[in-house]
Design a protein around this motif. Structure first.
Motif, short mmCIF file in Angstrom:
data_model
loop_
_atom_site.label_atom_id
_atom_site.label_comp_id
_atom_site.label_asym_id
_atom_site.label_seq_id
_atom_site.Cartn_x
_atom_site.Cartn_y
_atom_site.Cartn_z
N GLN A 217 47.59 38.25 30.91
CA GLN A 217 47.04 38.29 32.26
C GLN A 217 46.21 39.56 32.38
O GLN A 217 46.71 40.67 32.19
CB GLN A 217 48.17 38.29 33.29
CG GLN A 217 48.91 36.95 33.39
CD GLN A 217 50.04 37.01 34.40
OE1 GLN A 217 50.78 37.98 34.49
NE2 GLN A 217 50.19 35.94 35.17
N PHE A 218 44.90 39.37 32.68
CA PHE A 218 44.00 40.52 32.78
C PHE A 218 44.10 41.18 34.15
O PHE A 218 44.43 40.53 35.16
CB PHE A 218 42.55 40.06 32.56
CG PHE A 218 42.23 39.72 31.13
CD1 PHE A 218 41.80 40.71 30.25
CD2 PHE A 218 42.34 38.42 30.67
CE1 PHE A 218 41.50 40.40 28.94
CE2 PHE A 218 42.04 38.10 29.36
CZ PHE A 218 41.63 39.10 28.48
N GLU A 219 43.80 42.47 34.16
CA GLU A 219 43.75 43.19 35.44
C GLU A 219 42.58 42.66 36.27
O GLU A 219 41.54 42.28 35.73
CB GLU A 219 43.54 44.69 35.20
CG GLU A 219 44.77 45.43 34.73
CD GLU A 219 44.54 46.93 34.65
OE1 GLU A 219 43.42 47.39 34.98
OE2 GLU A 219 45.47 47.66 34.26
N ASP A 220 42.77 42.63 37.60
CA ASP A 220 41.70 42.23 38.52
C ASP A 220 41.15 40.83 38.19
O ASP A 220 39.94 40.59 38.27
CB ASP A 220 40.56 43.25 38.51
CG ASP A 220 41.04 44.66 38.83
OD1 ASP A 220 41.93 44.80 39.70
OD2 ASP A 220 40.54 45.61 38.20
N ASP A 221 42.03 39.93 37.80
CA ASP A 221 41.59 38.59 37.42
C ASP A 221 42.27 37.51 38.29
O ASP A 221 42.37 36.35 37.90
CB ASP A 221 41.92 38.34 35.93
CG ASP A 221 41.30 37.05 35.40
OD1 ASP A 221 40.19 36.70 35.86
OD2 ASP A 221 41.93 36.41 34.53
N ALA A 222 42.70 37.92 39.47
CA ALA A 222 43.37 36.96 40.35
C ALA A 222 42.36 35.96 40.93
O ALA A 222 41.20 36.30 41.20
CB ALA A 222 44.07 37.71 41.49
N ASP A 223 42.79 34.71 41.11
CA ASP A 223 41.92 33.69 41.68
C ASP A 223 41.99 33.71 43.20
O ASP A 223 42.55 34.63 43.80
CB ASP A 223 42.29 32.30 41.13
CG ASP A 223 43.76 31.95 41.40
OD1 ASP A 223 44.36 32.56 42.33
OD2 ASP A 223 44.31 31.09 40.68
N GLU A 224 41.40 32.65 43.84
CA GLU A 224 41.34 32.62 45.30
C GLU A 224 42.71 32.61 45.95
O GLU A 224 42.89 33.07 47.09
CB GLU A 224 40.57 31.37 45.76
CG GLU A 224 39.11 31.32 45.30
CD GLU A 224 38.99 30.80 43.88
OE1 GLU A 224 40.04 30.45 43.28
OE2 GLU A 224 37.88 30.78 43.34
N THR A 225 43.70 32.09 45.23
CA THR A 225 45.06 32.00 45.80
C THR A 225 45.87 33.27 45.55
O THR A 225 47.02 33.37 45.98
CB THR A 225 45.81 30.81 45.18
OG1 THR A 225 45.98 31.04 43.78
CG2 THR A 225 45.04 29.51 45.40
N GLY A 226 45.26 34.23 44.85
CA GLY A 226 45.98 35.46 44.56
C GLY A 226 46.79 35.40 43.27
O GLY A 226 47.47 36.38 42.93
N GLN A 227 46.72 34.27 42.57
CA GLN A 227 47.46 34.13 41.32
C GLN A 227 46.61 34.60 40.14
O GLN A 227 45.40 34.36 40.09
CB GLN A 227 47.83 32.65 41.11
CG GLN A 227 48.74 32.08 42.20
CD GLN A 227 50.10 32.75 42.23
OE1 GLN A 227 50.70 32.99 41.18
NE2 GLN A 227 50.58 33.05 43.43
N THR A 228 47.25 35.29 39.21
CA THR A 228 46.55 35.74 38.00
C THR A 228 46.86 34.78 36.86
O THR A 228 48.01 34.65 36.45
CB THR A 228 46.99 37.16 37.59
OG1 THR A 228 46.73 38.06 38.67
CG2 THR A 228 46.24 37.62 36.34
N PRO A 229 45.83 34.08 36.37
CA PRO A 229 46.07 33.08 35.32
C PRO A 229 46.39 33.73 33.98
O PRO A 229 46.00 34.86 33.70
CB PRO A 229 44.74 32.33 35.25
CG PRO A 229 43.73 33.33 35.69
CD PRO A 229 44.40 34.16 36.73
N ALA A 230 47.12 33.00 33.15
CA ALA A 230 47.38 33.44 31.77
C ALA A 230 46.28 32.88 30.89
O ALA A 230 46.03 31.67 30.87
CB ALA A 230 48.75 32.94 31.32
#
Length: 246
Positions: A217-230
């Motif tokens: 999971q990268f830093e500052d990589d959260a999507d519109e829902t606030g979830q950070t994808p793997a």
């Protein structure tokens, strides 16, 4: 040195006292034998009392000497402690000098044992002028190593647009990290990983590891829902997170 001389003097005094005690002990034994022999052949009470008085005097002399010897032993013990303390202080001073000498030697040895990366080695390279907050690590390969400057010459692996020639950089050794061919990372490890579809590295945390990939999971990589994808990163495109990012 002074404590050592005092200890030698104390030990000499003690040695003399011990010899005197041995002399008195021999006289004691001789008197005991004499009394026993006379008791076996005579019944003279006066002679027994005279010899008994001699025994008492020898007994008293023995105890006086033993008391003096005991004090001499205490004195020798005290002097021994002083000598040992002086020796420990000398060893601490000497050890400190040796450590400083060894440290200088180990630094020189580490410098002499440095082996530069081979030409063509794939690396993560920190581009020139990057600061802590906007550091850019790129996918590159070693072109040359300049020992007199202690720097690597690396080439950007990104082909760029319009068929431009790849950029080359001159970087210090600390700004070039070899990319490992195997992955030993575990879940939760902090890393610098190549973002999929790019040739740039960014801080990431390991979520799962497989034989060919690390999911991070990268830093500052959260999507519109606030979830950070793997995201999957190939083995060989991930290194331990440098201290500048911690």
């Amino acid at each position: 040195m002074a404590a050592s001389k005092e200890l030698q003097n104390s030990l000499k005094k003690l040695d003399v006292m011990l010899k005197d005690t041995q002399v008195i002990r021999k006289k004691w034994n001789q008197l005991e034998k004499t009394i026993k022999l006379k008791k076996a052949h005579e019944d003279t009470v006066l002679m027994d009392m005279k010899e008994f008085a001699q025994l008492l005097r020898q007994y008293k002399s023995t105890w006086v000497l033993l008391d003096q010897a005991g004090k001499a032993v205490d004195d020798a013990v005290e002097k021994t402690a002083s000598v040992l303390q002086e020796k420990r202080q000398q060893e601490v001073t000497s050890t400190g000098r040796r450590k400083r000498h060894r440290t200088n030697g180990s630094e020189s040895s580490a410098e002499n044992s440095f082996t530069p990366l081979a030409v063509g080695t794939k690396v993560a390279a920190l581009t020139p002028g990057s600061r802590r907050d906007d550091a850019v690590w790129i996918y590159a390969s070693v072109v040359n190593y300049l020992p007199h400057k202690k720097k690597y010459e690396v080439m950007d692996e990104d082909e760029g647009e319009d068929g431009d020639s790849p950029k080359e950089y001159m970087l210090s050794v600390s700004n070039v990290v070899e990319l490992p061919l195997q992955c030993h990372f575990e879940k939760g490890d902090l890393t610098l990983a190549m973002f999929p579809g790019t040739t740039s590295f960014y801080p990431a945390v390991v979520v799962r590891r497989t034989r060919d990939y690390c999911e991070v999971q990268f830093e500052d990589d959260a999507d519109e829902t606030g979830q950070t994808p793997a995201r999957k990163v190939r083995i060989g495109h991930i290194v331990e997170l440098p201290n500048m990012h911690r």
